[in-house]
Design a protein around this motif. Structure first.
Motif, PDB file in Angstrom:
ATOM      1  N   ALA A 155       1.375  -5.109  -0.980  1.00  8.99           N
ATOM      2  CA  ALA A 155       0.600  -5.342  -2.204  1.00  8.99           C
ATOM      3  C   ALA A 155       1.382  -4.932  -3.444  1.00  8.99           C
ATOM      4  O   ALA A 155       1.339  -5.604  -4.476  1.00  8.99           O
ATOM      5  CB  ALA A 155      -0.716  -4.587  -2.134  1.00  8.99           C
ATOM      6  N   VAL A 161       1.614  -7.728  -9.740  1.00 11.08           N
ATOM      7  CA  VAL A 161       1.037  -6.391  -9.563  1.00 11.08           C
ATOM      8  C   VAL A 161       1.838  -5.380 -10.373  1.00 11.08           C
ATOM      9  O   VAL A 161       3.058  -5.285 -10.239  1.00 11.08           O
ATOM     10  CB  VAL A 161       1.019  -5.983  -8.073  1.00 11.08           C
ATOM     11  CG1 VAL A 161       0.639  -4.511  -7.915  1.00 11.08           C
ATOM     12  CG2 VAL A 161       0.050  -6.868  -7.304  1.00 11.08           C
ATOM     13  N   CYS A 163       0.862  -1.989 -10.379  1.00  8.67           N
ATOM     14  CA  CYS A 163       0.875  -0.814  -9.506  1.00  8.67           C
ATOM     15  C   CYS A 163      -0.380  -0.820  -8.646  1.00  8.67           C
ATOM     16  O   CYS A 163      -1.336  -1.552  -8.916  1.00  8.67           O
ATOM     17  CB  CYS A 163       0.937   0.481 -10.322  1.00  8.67           C
ATOM     18  SG  CYS A 163      -0.503   0.744 -11.379  1.00  8.67           S
ATOM     19  N   LEU A 164      -0.357  -0.003  -7.623  1.00  8.26           N
ATOM     20  CA  LEU A 164      -1.568   0.257  -6.854  1.00  8.26           C
ATOM     21  C   LEU A 164      -2.392   1.315  -7.582  1.00  8.26           C
ATOM     22  O   LEU A 164      -1.859   2.180  -8.280  1.00  8.26           O
ATOM     23  CB  LEU A 164      -1.213   0.775  -5.457  1.00  8.26           C
ATOM     24  CG  LEU A 164      -0.317  -0.104  -4.577  1.00  8.26           C
ATOM     25  CD1 LEU A 164      -0.115   0.569  -3.228  1.00  8.26           C
ATOM     26  CD2 LEU A 164      -0.899  -1.487  -4.403  1.00  8.26           C
ATOM     27  N   VAL A 183      -5.573  -2.727  -7.097  1.00 12.70           N
ATOM     28  CA  VAL A 183      -4.358  -2.864  -7.906  1.00 12.70           C
ATOM     29  C   VAL A 183      -4.685  -2.992  -9.386  1.00 12.70           C
ATOM     30  O   VAL A 183      -5.822  -3.273  -9.777  1.00 12.70           O
ATOM     31  CB  VAL A 183      -3.531  -4.106  -7.476  1.00 12.70           C
ATOM     32  CG1 VAL A 183      -3.171  -4.048  -6.004  1.00 12.70           C
ATOM     33  CG2 VAL A 183      -4.284  -5.402  -7.794  1.00 12.70           C
ATOM     34  N   THR A 185      -3.033  -5.217 -12.758  1.00 13.55           N
ATOM     35  CA  THR A 185      -2.166  -6.367 -12.989  1.00 13.55           C
ATOM     36  C   THR A 185      -1.126  -6.067 -14.066  1.00 13.55           C
ATOM     37  O   THR A 185      -1.354  -5.256 -14.974  1.00 13.55           O
ATOM     38  CB  THR A 185      -2.963  -7.607 -13.415  1.00 13.55           C
ATOM     39  OG1 THR A 185      -3.519  -7.401 -14.722  1.00 13.55           O
ATOM     40  CG2 THR A 185      -4.091  -7.900 -12.433  1.00 13.55           C
ATOM     41  N   VAL A 194      -3.134 -13.000  -9.315  1.00  6.92           N
ATOM     42  CA  VAL A 194      -2.612 -11.754  -8.735  1.00  6.92           C
ATOM     43  C   VAL A 194      -3.378 -11.407  -7.464  1.00  6.92           C
ATOM     44  O   VAL A 194      -2.790 -11.056  -6.437  1.00  6.92           O
ATOM     45  CB  VAL A 194      -2.703 -10.600  -9.755  1.00  6.92           C
ATOM     46  CG1 VAL A 194      -2.276  -9.281  -9.109  1.00  6.92           C
ATOM     47  CG2 VAL A 194      -1.830 -10.894 -10.966  1.00  6.92           C
ATOM     48  N   VAL A 198      -1.826 -11.005  -3.729  1.00  4.51           N
ATOM     49  CA  VAL A 198      -1.951  -9.766  -2.958  1.00  4.51           C
ATOM     50  C   VAL A 198      -2.575 -10.055  -1.600  1.00  4.51           C
ATOM     51  O   VAL A 198      -2.104  -9.558  -0.561  1.00  4.51           O
ATOM     52  CB  VAL A 198      -2.796  -8.730  -3.731  1.00  4.51           C
ATOM     53  CG1 VAL A 198      -3.157  -7.541  -2.830  1.00  4.51           C
ATOM     54  CG2 VAL A 198      -2.047  -8.248  -4.960  1.00  4.51           C
ATOM     55  N   VAL A 214      -9.510  -7.855  -2.544  1.00  2.75           N
ATOM     56  CA  VAL A 214      -8.725  -7.202  -3.597  1.00  2.75           C
ATOM     57  C   VAL A 214      -9.651  -6.790  -4.738  1.00  2.75           C
ATOM     58  O   VAL A 214     -10.494  -7.587  -5.180  1.00  2.75           O
ATOM     59  CB  VAL A 214      -7.623  -8.139  -4.142  1.00  2.75           C
ATOM     60  CG1 VAL A 214      -6.866  -7.477  -5.291  1.00  2.75           C
ATOM     61  CG2 VAL A 214      -6.662  -8.538  -3.022  1.00  2.75           C
ATOM     62  N   ILE A 216      -9.327  -5.448  -8.615  1.00  2.00           N
ATOM     63  CA  ILE A 216      -8.458  -5.207  -9.774  1.00  2.00           C
ATOM     64  C   ILE A 216      -9.169  -4.240 -10.710  1.00  2.00           C
ATOM     65  O   ILE A 216     -10.270  -4.520 -11.175  1.00  2.00           O
ATOM     66  CB  ILE A 216      -8.114  -6.533 -10.481  1.00  2.00           C
ATOM     67  CG1 ILE A 216      -7.255  -7.402  -9.554  1.00  2.00           C
ATOM     68  CG2 ILE A 216      -7.383  -6.271 -11.801  1.00  2.00           C
ATOM     69  CD1 ILE A 216      -6.939  -8.763 -10.105  1.00  2.00           C
TER      70      ILE A 216
END
Length: 221
Positions: A155, A161, A163-164, A183, A185, A194, A198, A214, A216
């Protein structure tokens, strides 16, 4: 992090808004949407945005998602923006409201990929002068979390992305019947694109057939 801290962070996300349709398995935190919409409203002279909420137009007609949703997430369906604002007498009130409605609608659809079909506005105050330099707000603070497993690693390097994140506890929630990844964006990437990238990356990395969703939590414009 204490339980109280975790609850405060979870409540700070607001509602979890559906991105795309029932098959897309993607959600966007209301907090992230709020930041982008306030940025858009700051470009409309003579208005000062107040309370803002997003929700389903009709929860009864929302579609059941094809993958397990995050806790308390809204099901996919048309969305409505409800906002309050104060207005200065720079233009007739209907013109100001129309400009603000257009700015919010455009940002919701073209920047956030949200299926917004209605924007309801309410004037709460009339101002003698224009608001003092309506400053555009930036995205919420994001705490980057390192990847520690194959799903997180996949991911983290997926297209778009930044970052997580780990607002709901961990960046990767792995259950027997599904996987959820959280995550933020990067600038210049649309949230739904995105999320789909992922999902594809994590599904390939795990290769076990579990559905992937996912969430965000922040959007960089």
């Amino acid at each position: 992090m204490t339980t109280a801290d975790a609850v405060r962070r979870r409540l700070g996300l607001g509602r979890l808004l559906p991105l795309g349709g029932a098959a897309d398995g993607a959600w966007l935190a209301e907090q992230a949407a709020d930041a982008v919409l306030r940025h858009a409203s700051a470009e409309v002279p003579g208005v000062e945005l107040g309370r803002l909420r997003l929700g389903l137009v009709d929860p009864e007609t929302a579609d059941a998602p094809a993958v397990p949703p995050p806790p308390s997430a809204l099901f996919p369906g048309p969305l409505r923006v409800d906002a309050e604002f104060a207005a200065a007498a720079l233009q007739p009130l209907p013109a100001l409201a129309s400009a603000l409605r257009e700015a919010l609608f455009t940002a919701a659809v073209d920047v956030l990929d949200l299926a917004v079909t209605e924007v309801d506005l309410r004037v709460t105050a009339l101002l003698d002068d224009a608001p003092e330099s309506a400053t555009a707000t930036g995205p919420p603070e994001v705490r980057a979390v390192p990847a520690t497993d194959p799903a997180g690693t996949a991911a983290a390097v997926a297209r778009g992305v930044a970052c997580l994140t780990a607002t709901l506890g961990t960046p990767v929630h792995s259950a027997a019947d599904h996987v959820r990844v959280e995550v933020a964006t990067a600038a210049g990437h649309r949230p739904l694109d995105v999320a789909l990238a992922v999902r594809e990356a994590v599904s390939k990395a795990l290769a076990d057939g579990r559905p992937v969703s996912v969430l965000i939590t922040a959007v960089a414009e």
